[in-house]
Enzyme design. Structure first.
Site, PDB file in Angstrom:
ATOM      1  N   HIS A 271       0.831  -1.214   0.000  1.00 48.81           N
ATOM      2  CA  HIS A 271       0.000   0.000   0.000  1.00 48.81           C
ATOM      3  C   HIS A 271       0.866   1.266   0.000  1.00 48.81           C
ATOM      4  O   HIS A 271       0.869   1.986  -0.980  1.00 48.81           O
ATOM      5  CB  HIS A 271      -1.011   0.038   1.148  1.00 48.81           C
ATOM      6  CG  HIS A 271      -1.896  -1.143   1.230  1.00 48.81           C
ATOM      7  ND1 HIS A 271      -2.678  -1.565   0.166  1.00 48.81           N
ATOM      8  CD2 HIS A 271      -2.142  -2.033   2.237  1.00 48.81           C
ATOM      9  CE1 HIS A 271      -3.357  -2.638   0.510  1.00 48.81           C
ATOM     10  NE2 HIS A 271      -3.054  -2.950   1.756  1.00 48.81           N
ATOM     11  N   ASP A 322      -5.337  -8.372  -3.055  1.00 48.68           N
ATOM     12  CA  ASP A 322      -5.593  -8.120  -1.641  1.00 48.68           C
ATOM     13  C   ASP A 322      -6.866  -8.790  -1.145  1.00 48.68           C
ATOM     14  O   ASP A 322      -6.881  -9.990  -0.888  1.00 48.68           O
ATOM     15  CB  ASP A 322      -5.620  -6.610  -1.407  1.00 48.68           C
ATOM     16  CG  ASP A 322      -5.538  -6.217   0.060  1.00 48.68           C
ATOM     17  OD1 ASP A 322      -5.608  -7.100   0.925  1.00 48.68           O
ATOM     18  OD2 ASP A 322      -5.400  -5.020   0.359  1.00 48.68           O
TER      19      ASP A 322
END
Length: 455
Positions: A271, A322
């Protein structure tokens, strides 16, 4: 496996786009030659061949909750309210359930054009927190799911010990995740034994975040690992995380990570959404890979990664699905580009220069960064690398009149998963004409797991 040959109408290689290409694969699934012309005995797949994409960030258990967290709560919804809902789902999966859910997910990855998954796996214990007889039980189930599906896997068991910065006590929903160094390293050792000699399996670690580990604990674990083992860590995903880190340490998460560790390309910063310009430049120069999950980041309201600044500093990127809101390398690359356009009111933000294809620039970058992040011999259709190849359907109407970079741009920005026709992993033809070779049995087991979980 016997040696094989595949013939493609065109292929993206390190030398650029080639027409009328035959790829020869040896008995270990590695590419031995790439030649123009129709090789004798080659299986003709006719389409547009591109290197298959690594998926560097997966939480397989979250596939179970797909579509079940999209109702507004009584108060303001955020990542943190979503996390509480996710904990409720995570506490329910048995080892058998996880294997079934993961196998279904991995089929979906393959059918979208991914060939390797980085499984950031933190369900270690039984629902009440009691360890399994084999502490690696749940991660081994991901190995089994990957083998059934035929996908490459870099398993990244998660080191998770605390509930917040500075060693705060964990909450009840985290009880399946928790380990101290000794027990965690036993998981890594058991996985390494099972990966030994298996061409599609690699092992690294994933310290969950600086909220969940202390630098001292992480250094202790890293010191026991092989020197080149990959390390993936969530960092700076949420504004509250940044604020909490500043309150604890006086530093932002990326600053704190770089203060304590000498980052390199063995590290993948998952991220890294909220960085200052100085942090962005420093992370890019460190060689660490930014593991981006744009569709999940959008779904969770994380924010927008500073991709123009990071890639402008020659920072390496990779992509992952994810929480698997969608599973598509095309969609994640599209979302990455569109996020920059929306923020900056521009177009072709990540093309890398005048006249360059945005899709090609993004695809090349994610291939290179993904291969490094996974520590797997993939990322190009070239001798000496594994034969992981995605074939786009050249006969699809969306690709009519398209070739080369224009075909890649069409896949990423318009066609998505509908254009993926065949996928080869390690020389094995696992997706044939949009159908996975074990699709029915894996879907049957997945539906059975959902029935168990719904009772």
């Amino acid at each position: 496996m016997e040696s094989r040959k595949f013939h493609f109408a065109s292929a993206l290689t390190p030398q650029g786009w080639l027409s009328d290409v035959t790829v020869s694969v040896d008995g270990q699934g590695m590419i031995s030659t790439v030649q123009t012309g129709a090789g004798e005995g080659a299986e003709r797949l006719s389409g547009i061949a591109v290197p298959a994409m690594p998926n560097v960030h997966s939480h397989a258990h979250q596939r179970f909750m797909l579509g079940l967290a999209e109702r507004a709560g009584p108060g303001a919804d955020s990542f943190w309210t979503w996390r509480e809902a996710m904990y409720g789902f995570a506490l329910r999966l048995s080892p058998e359930d996880l294997e079934a859910v993961a196998a279904q997910l991995y089929v979906e990855m393959l059918k979208s054009g991914f060939s390797v998954v980085g499984e950031f796996q933190y369900l270690h214990h039984q629902p009440d927190g009691t360890p399994y007889a084999d502490p690696a039980e749940m991660s081994l189930r991901c190995f089994a799911a990957a083998q059934h599906a035929g996908i490459g896997i870099t398993i990244l068991p998660t080191l998770y010990a605390f509930g917040g910065f500075g060693g705060q006590d964990p909450v009840a929903g985290q009880r399946r995740f928790l380990n101290k160094a000794e027990r965690f390293l036993k998981i890594v050792d058991n996985l390494s034994i099972q990966a030994g000699g298996h061409a599609l399996r690699h092992v690294g670690i994933s310290p969950h975040s600086l909220r969940a580990v202390t630098p001292e604990l992480l250094r202790e674990v890293i010191s026991a690992l092989p020197e080149n083992a990959p390390i993936h860590v969530h960092v700076a995903e949420q504004v509250k995380e940044v604020e909490d880190c500043l309150a604890f340490s006086g530093r932002r998460p990326v600053e704190l990570l770089m203060q304590h560790f000498d980052l390199s390309d063995r590290w993948t910063a998952i991220h890294a959404t909220h960085m200052t310009a100085a942090e962005t430049a420093a992370l890019a120069r460190s060689g660490a890979i930014a593991g981006l999950c744009p569709t999940t980041e959008a779904n969770l309201g994380d924010g927008i990664f500073p991709a123009t600044g990071f890639m402008g500093e020659r920072g390496a990127i990779a992509i992952g699905s994810d929480s698997h809101i969608t599973v598509s390398p095309a969609e994640d690359l599209r979302m990455l580009e569109y996020s920059q356009r929306l923020r900056d009111l521009t177009r072709n933000a990540l093309a890398g220069g005048p006249g360059r294809s945005t899709g090609r620039s993004l695809y090349d970058a994610a291939l290179t960064g993904g291969a490094r992040s996974m520590r797997q011999p993939v990322g190009a259709i070239a001798p000496g690398l594994r034969a992981d190849i995605t074939i786009l359907d050249a006969a699809h109407p969306l690709l009519a009149g398209r070739a080369g970079d224009a075909a890649l741009d069409t896949w990423i920005f318009s066609g998505g998963n509908a254009l993926v026709k065949d996928v080869i992993v390690g020389g094995a033809h696992v997706v044939k004409d949009r159908h996975h070779i074990h699709e029915e049995t894996i879907a049957r087991d997945f539906r059975a797991a959902l029935r168990r979980l719904d009772t």
